[in-house]
Design a protein around this motif. Sequence first.
Motif, PDB file in Angstrom:
ATOM      1  N   ALA A 121       3.961  -2.616  11.126  1.00  0.00           N
ATOM      2  CA  ALA A 121       5.259  -2.968  10.538  1.00  0.00           C
ATOM      3  C   ALA A 121       5.287  -2.673   9.038  1.00  0.00           C
ATOM      4  CB  ALA A 121       5.556  -4.450  10.789  1.00  0.00           C
ATOM      5  N   GLY A 122       4.234  -3.071   8.326  1.00  0.00           N
ATOM      6  CA  GLY A 122       4.215  -2.891   6.882  1.00  0.00           C
ATOM      7  C   GLY A 122       4.143  -1.435   6.459  1.00  0.00           C
ATOM      8  N   SER A 123       3.305  -0.656   7.141  1.00  0.00           N
ATOM      9  CA  SER A 123       3.160   0.759   6.784  1.00  0.00           C
ATOM     10  C   SER A 123       4.444   1.532   7.063  1.00  0.00           C
ATOM     11  CB  SER A 123       1.990   1.374   7.554  1.00  0.00           C
ATOM     12  OG  SER A 123       0.793   0.698   7.278  1.00  0.00           O
ATOM     13  N   THR A 124       5.015   1.308   8.245  1.00  0.00           N
ATOM     14  CA  THR A 124       6.248   2.012   8.609  1.00  0.00           C
ATOM     15  C   THR A 124       7.397   1.601   7.704  1.00  0.00           C
ATOM     16  OG1 THR A 124       5.500   2.048  10.915  1.00  0.00           O
ATOM     17  CG2 THR A 124       7.808   2.548  10.500  1.00  0.00           C
ATOM     18  N   LEU A 125       7.567   0.293   7.532  1.00  0.00           N
ATOM     19  CA  LEU A 125       8.648  -0.222   6.692  1.00  0.00           C
ATOM     20  C   LEU A 125       8.468   0.212   5.242  1.00  0.00           C
ATOM     21  CD1 LEU A 125      11.183  -2.022   6.582  1.00  0.00           C
ATOM     22  CD2 LEU A 125       9.655  -3.978   6.185  1.00  0.00           C
ATOM     23  N   PHE A 162       0.813  -1.209   0.000  1.00  0.00           N
ATOM     24  CA  PHE A 162       0.000   0.000   0.000  1.00  0.00           C
ATOM     25  C   PHE A 162       0.849   1.263   0.000  1.00  0.00           C
ATOM     26  CE2 PHE A 162      -3.531  -2.497   2.328  1.00  0.00           C
ATOM     27  CZ  PHE A 162      -3.954  -3.031   1.125  1.00  0.00           C
ATOM     28  N   SER A 163       2.112   1.135   0.399  1.00  0.00           N
ATOM     29  CA  SER A 163       3.024   2.283   0.366  1.00  0.00           C
ATOM     30  C   SER A 163       3.655   2.458  -1.012  1.00  0.00           C
ATOM     31  CB  SER A 163       4.137   2.092   1.413  1.00  0.00           C
ATOM     32  OG  SER A 163       3.604   1.993   2.712  1.00  0.00           O
ATOM     33  N   LEU A 188       0.723   7.223   9.839  1.00  0.00           N
ATOM     34  CA  LEU A 188      -0.718   7.197  10.098  1.00  0.00           C
ATOM     35  C   LEU A 188      -1.250   5.767  10.083  1.00  0.00           C
ATOM     36  CD1 LEU A 188      -3.320   8.755  10.594  1.00  0.00           C
ATOM     37  CD2 LEU A 188      -3.585   9.006   8.114  1.00  0.00           C
ATOM     38  N   MET A 189      -0.779   4.965   9.134  1.00  0.00           N
ATOM     39  CA  MET A 189      -1.211   3.578   9.081  1.00  0.00           C
ATOM     40  C   MET A 189      -0.711   2.797  10.295  1.00  0.00           C
ATOM     41  SD  MET A 189      -3.052   3.592   6.434  1.00  0.00           S
ATOM     42  CE  MET A 189      -3.421   1.858   6.274  1.00  0.00           C
ATOM     43  N   ALA A 204      -5.755  10.210   1.803  1.00  0.00           N
ATOM     44  CA  ALA A 204      -4.494  10.591   2.445  1.00  0.00           C
ATOM     45  C   ALA A 204      -3.620  11.404   1.501  1.00  0.00           C
ATOM     46  CB  ALA A 204      -3.748   9.341   2.909  1.00  0.00           C
ATOM     47  N   LEU A 205      -3.651  11.051   0.225  1.00  0.00           N
ATOM     48  CA  LEU A 205      -2.794  11.710  -0.764  1.00  0.00           C
ATOM     49  C   LEU A 205      -3.315  13.088  -1.151  1.00  0.00           C
ATOM     50  CD1 LEU A 205      -0.257  11.164  -2.544  1.00  0.00           C
ATOM     51  CD2 LEU A 205      -1.822  10.309  -4.302  1.00  0.00           C
ATOM     52  N   GLU A 206      -4.637  13.209  -1.350  1.00  0.00           N
ATOM     53  CA  GLU A 206      -5.186  14.445  -1.889  1.00  0.00           C
ATOM     54  C   GLU A 206      -5.846  15.336  -0.835  1.00  0.00           C
ATOM     55  OE1 GLU A 206      -7.740  13.666  -5.190  1.00  0.00           O
ATOM     56  OE2 GLU A 206      -6.122  12.846  -6.427  1.00  0.00           O
TER      57      GLU A 206
END
Length: 424
Positions: A167-171, A50-51, A279-280, A265-267
């Motif tokens: 873990a996934g969002s930060t990484l 997702f990142s 945030l995630m 989140a992007l716009e």
Amino acid sequence: MNPATETTQETSKSAVPSPVNAEDQRKRAKVINVVYIIAALDITWMFLQFSVTPYLAKKLGFDTLWFGYLQTTVGVIQLLGGPMFGRFADLFGARVALSLACSSTVVFFLLLAIADHPAMLFIHKLPTVFMHVLPASQMVVADLSEPNKRADALSKLGLCFGIGMIAGSTLGGHLNTRFGETFTACFGAAGSAVSLLLVLKFIPNSTKSPSSAASTKTENTKKSVFNLGEITRLMKFPGVTPTFLVKIISGLPSGIFQVMFSIIALEFFKLEPQQNGYLMAYFGISQMVMQGVVIGRLTARYSDNSLLLMSIGVSSLVGLAQAYMQDVFQFCIIVIPMMFSLSVFGVITDSMLTKSVPSSDTGTMMGLCASVQSLLRTVGPTVGGFLYVNYGISSIGLIQFFVNICVFVFMLQRPLRRATEHLE
């Protein structure tokens, strides 16, 4: 005797695992713990993806509507694959099913790593037809846990979801910012390969009870994975259809917001990849608290029907708050009740549905539950993209408010009392 009651009693008998000794209990606990690790790793790689995808899509010229079409493609593919995969898991066992799911995830990330054209972003979504690690994990946990402890055991998978989200969002945010999309996708492929090795090493061929395994083995020689009749017959069990309707109708508005969040989140919030990762991670912490601390205590004190009603009521208030939020700080406050309602709603509906069918069909039922989420992801991006572009983010929140209020009032007048009696 009422035929429905008779059917329910037979279902309950077949759903209750046979007595096991201490050694068997230790083996079951070990398998469940390994499944928790596999689920946490799988969610980590998914949130790492997702990142990558939204920012890669933007680089390749996707606008909000085309990104919605991309998400819809995933929903359609998994909608078709979910029930079939669930039946596949029932017929061929946990190890084969999880191996297929993890192998597909490896291919998914490798295709993402080489995506350099808009068409490649659509092509790399094709392996998602088999990427059902979480439903397969839920099947294993449902097979190996006692019915009266099932909601708590399933909620621990939600705890794994929270860990993976953090873990996934930060990484993913750090890797994407420092090394780019290609390296991050390759990292996800390597991580998915590790998940596959864990499956091959620790997961048994079958997690069904001996009687269910024998029945499934007989079915395996007679019936196909693609037998729609065997899949849809589960809807005839008492309580299944009304619970499914509630799961779809009440879950649709919140599903729209979830699938559109990367664009929001992007716009709307104007977040950079690393900020989005933080945030995630905050989402993940909230989910961990709800799944690891709150849900287990609630299920021990309140009925499934009461908790389902509570989650729908809270969801309506969350939608109203989302309609009027202005910045990230306000959204961070809304996240707490939002994660509470999502966690309770998901765990309780899944627990109710698996307790309503024989243990030999838990995989198929989890596949059907996954298909509900896929249906939301199919409809959500297109509807969400249209609402966001034409009416703004407030329209998504207001729809969630009105739909859940209607379901809440309807359930107050006509609660799922019969379904709850059968399921519990």
